[in-house]
Design a protein around this motif. Structure first.
Motif, PDB file in Angstrom:
ATOM      1  N   LEU A 185       1.044  -1.218   0.150  1.00 40.92           N
ATOM      2  CA  LEU A 185       0.004  -0.212   0.021  1.00 40.92           C
ATOM      3  C   LEU A 185       1.005   1.254   0.096  1.00 40.92           C
ATOM      4  CD1 LEU A 185      -2.941   1.597   0.405  1.00 40.92           C
ATOM      5  CD2 LEU A 185      -2.344   1.281   2.810  1.00 40.92           C
ATOM      6  N   HIS A 186       0.670   2.057  -1.038  1.00 39.47           N
ATOM      7  CA  HIS A 186       1.462   3.429  -1.068  1.00 39.47           C
ATOM      8  C   HIS A 186       0.517   4.275  -0.205  1.00 39.47           C
ATOM      9  CE1 HIS A 186       2.880   7.527  -2.875  1.00 39.47           C
ATOM     10  NE2 HIS A 186       3.568   6.804  -2.245  1.00 39.47           N
ATOM     11  N   ALA A 187       0.996   4.613   1.361  1.00 36.43           N
ATOM     12  CA  ALA A 187       0.091   5.176   2.133  1.00 36.43           C
ATOM     13  C   ALA A 187      -0.092   6.507   2.214  1.00 36.43           C
ATOM     14  CB  ALA A 187       0.449   4.707   3.645  1.00 36.43           C
ATOM     15  N   ILE A 238       0.566  10.100  -0.857  1.00 31.16           N
ATOM     16  CA  ILE A 238       0.910  10.655  -2.119  1.00 31.16           C
ATOM     17  C   ILE A 238       2.219  11.104  -2.147  1.00 31.16           C
ATOM     18  CG2 ILE A 238      -1.638  10.790  -2.772  1.00 31.16           C
ATOM     19  CD1 ILE A 238      -1.670  13.709  -2.173  1.00 31.16           C
ATOM     20  N   ASP A 239       2.904  11.350  -3.327  1.00 32.39           N
ATOM     21  CA  ASP A 239       4.420  11.933  -3.777  1.00 32.39           C
ATOM     22  C   ASP A 239       4.046  13.160  -4.547  1.00 32.39           C
ATOM     23  OD1 ASP A 239       5.105   9.718  -2.363  1.00 32.39           O
ATOM     24  OD2 ASP A 239       5.765   8.530  -4.269  1.00 32.39           O
ATOM     25  N   PHE A 240       4.976  14.261  -4.190  1.00 34.46           N
ATOM     26  CA  PHE A 240       4.973  15.249  -4.931  1.00 34.46           C
ATOM     27  C   PHE A 240       6.318  15.454  -5.459  1.00 34.46           C
ATOM     28  CE2 PHE A 240       1.208  16.179  -2.061  1.00 34.46           C
ATOM     29  CZ  PHE A 240       0.430  16.545  -2.975  1.00 34.46           C
ATOM     30  N   LEU A 285       8.375  14.670  -1.880  1.00 36.56           N
ATOM     31  CA  LEU A 285       7.740  14.669  -0.699  1.00 36.56           C
ATOM     32  C   LEU A 285       6.953  13.490  -0.862  1.00 36.56           C
ATOM     33  CD1 LEU A 285       7.159  15.813   2.141  1.00 36.56           C
ATOM     34  CD2 LEU A 285       5.131  17.059   0.732  1.00 36.56           C
ATOM     35  N   HIS A 286       7.030  12.606   0.040  1.00 31.80           N
ATOM     36  CA  HIS A 286       5.895  11.572   0.462  1.00 31.80           C
ATOM     37  C   HIS A 286       5.048  11.952   1.414  1.00 31.80           C
ATOM     38  CE1 HIS A 286       4.346   7.638   1.111  1.00 31.80           C
ATOM     39  NE2 HIS A 286       4.320   7.785   2.421  1.00 31.80           N
ATOM     40  N   TYR A 287       3.920  12.406   1.353  1.00 33.64           N
ATOM     41  CA  TYR A 287       3.110  12.879   2.179  1.00 33.64           C
ATOM     42  C   TYR A 287       1.948  11.954   2.613  1.00 33.64           C
ATOM     43  CZ  TYR A 287      -0.746  16.304   3.493  1.00 33.64           C
ATOM     44  OH  TYR A 287      -1.781  16.989   4.275  1.00 33.64           O
TER      45      TYR A 287
HETATM   46 ZN   LIG Z   1       5.350   7.858  -1.570  1.00 36.10          ZN
END
Ligand SMILES: [Zn+2]
Length: 439
Positions: free
Chosen positions: A287-289, A291-293, A370-372
């Motif tokens: 699970l990619h928990a 979102i990435d920016f 950024l992993h948010y």
């Molecule tokens: Zn991520």
């Protein structure tokens, strides 16, 4: 990465001076004048006897305090002992020192005549310095020296000439104040890019001084008013007693907008959404928990909402990360950072839109982003599709509203009295005030 300045100074009494300094700093305010940390070197220079050499270095994301001390010339045992002592005495107890922390190590001749580490200081902020020194058993012990500080208000008001940031910085504020200010008027995106010439602004910021009135650092933005071509309004920073979290409220006591920002990286492009996906490094389905920016290294990361910093450290996978607890069961996590904002510490409250750190690629990461993550009541939720509550309205709560109005009126009184803005008494030469009527 390490700057080396070797200074010949006498230092037989270094430890005694550090101890004396520590006692003085903690003494009663009126009876003794505490020594400035900057005076340590002068005193050492006067102390005579044994030769001491001071060398400086800086902790980075990949170079720990222990590494720096070894590079500067400490034995591995001394470097480890001193680094552990610093870590254990730091406010972020047990965590490694943050990237950017400046270390100053001093060395003297040991019993065998060879140079050995005698002590090290780590400047954590203008207000706090950690000092570790060798004790009689050969191990290092550290203390946190805190400056006694006073917080005063400071008004910066006028018209935009080149940009809002230039005007605020010229008046004694910082880029972060300008960013916070612009974030309060999202209806006019031009303001974040500097605004238009002639638009009027009025800001009140906090200024932290030591007890002799010397400027230490700029504090929070506490008031922002704007009168521009596209928007105008006034915002007052206030911390309701029931939540303990600072927020900006309108004159009537309504907090602005949604309570979490959708994108904590201004201009960051979403590169990976929430849900199951193959892990880019291990190849596992996970699970990619969050979102990435995607954004360049060093791009500011903003707190999505007002909240309490509950964790900030290096984590496996996450790299340098910050965790913030908000109201109503929400938490947000920001990972793979290249560094934290200056002055950010666990236990500190931050405001929505405040810069908390910078984009990087630390931990399990294949490129700068950024992993948010957003959690609601402990469960990961998709920040993209989340239906967010709107800002709080305190006008219905009598006690909270009364406290807000008292603070609002105090800020307005200060603004009227500071119409000719003359603060920064101690550093008047460096702070040029813009005199102008409030918008
Ligand atoms: Zn991520």
């Amino acid at each position: 990465m390490t700057s080396r300045t070797a200074e010949r100074i006498g230092g037989g009494a270094v430890i005694l001076i550090i101890l004396a300094l520590f006692l003085l700093v903690r003494a009663e305010p009126e009876t003794l004048k505490p020594l400035s940390l900057l005076q340590i070197n002068d005193l050492r220079a006067e102390a005579g006897q044994t030769e001491t050499v001071t060398r400086n270095g800086t902790v980075t994301a990949s170079v720990s305090a222990m590494d720096v001390l070894e590079v500067l010339g400490a034995s591995p045992e001394d470097a480890t002992s001193a680094a552990v002592a610093l870590r254990d005495a730091s406010p972020t107890r047990g965590q490694r020192l943050r990237p950017g922390t400046a270390l100053s190590a001093w060395f003297e001749a040991g019993e065998d005549g060879r140079e050995r580490l005698a002590g090290v200081s780590a400047k954590l902020s203008p207000k706090a310095t950690l000092v570790a020194s060798r004790s009689s058993d050969g191990r290092f012990k550290a203390n946190l020296l805190s400056a006694r500080t006073t917080t005063a208000l400071h008004r910066v008001a006028g018209r935009i000439d080149t940009s809002l940031a230039d005007a605020i910085i010229a008046g004694g504020g910082t880029r972060q104040h300008a960013d916070m200010f612009a974030g309060l008027f999202p209806e006019d995106p031009a303001l974040a890019k500097g605004g238009r010439k002639g638009e009027r602004f009025d800001a009140v910021i906090e200024v932290v001084t030591d007890e002799r009135g010397n400027f230490l650092e700029a504090g929070d933005l506490v008031f922002a008013a704007f009168n521009g071509a596209k928007t105008s309004g006034s915002w007052y920073r206030f911390t309701p007693e029931d939540t303990g979290l600072p927020e900006f409220f309108s004159r009537s006591g309504v907090a602005g907008d949604e309570f979490l920002l959708r994108n904590p990286v201004r201009g960051g492009e979403m590169s990976s959404g929430f849900g199951n996906r193959m892990h880019p490094i291990t190849g596992e389905m996970l699970l990619h928990a969050g979102i990435d920016f995607r954004a360049p290294v060093g791009t500011p990361i903003r707190a999505a909402g007002s909240g309490l910093v509950t964790d900030m450290r290096y984590g496996e996978g996450y790299g340098w990360f910050v965790r913030i607890r908000h109201e109503r069961g929400y938490e947000t996590v920001y990972a793979h950072m290249s560094g934290f904002a200056e002055n950010l510490t666990p236990g500190r409250t931050v405001m929505r839109g405040e810069v908390i750190g910078y984009v990087g690629s630390t931990g399990s990461s294949t490129g700068a982003h950024l992993h948010y993550e957003v959690l609601r009541n402990g469960f990961y939720v998709n920040p993209e599709t989340l239906a967010l509550p709107t800002g709080r309205d305190i006008s219905g709560n009598k006690a909270v509203l009364a406290a807000f109005e008292a603070q609002r009126d105090a800020i307005d009184t200060f603004r009227n009295e500071a119409a000719g803005s003359q603060l920064f008494a101690a550093t008047a030469s460096t702070a040029r005030m813009t005199n102008a009527p409030a918008p």
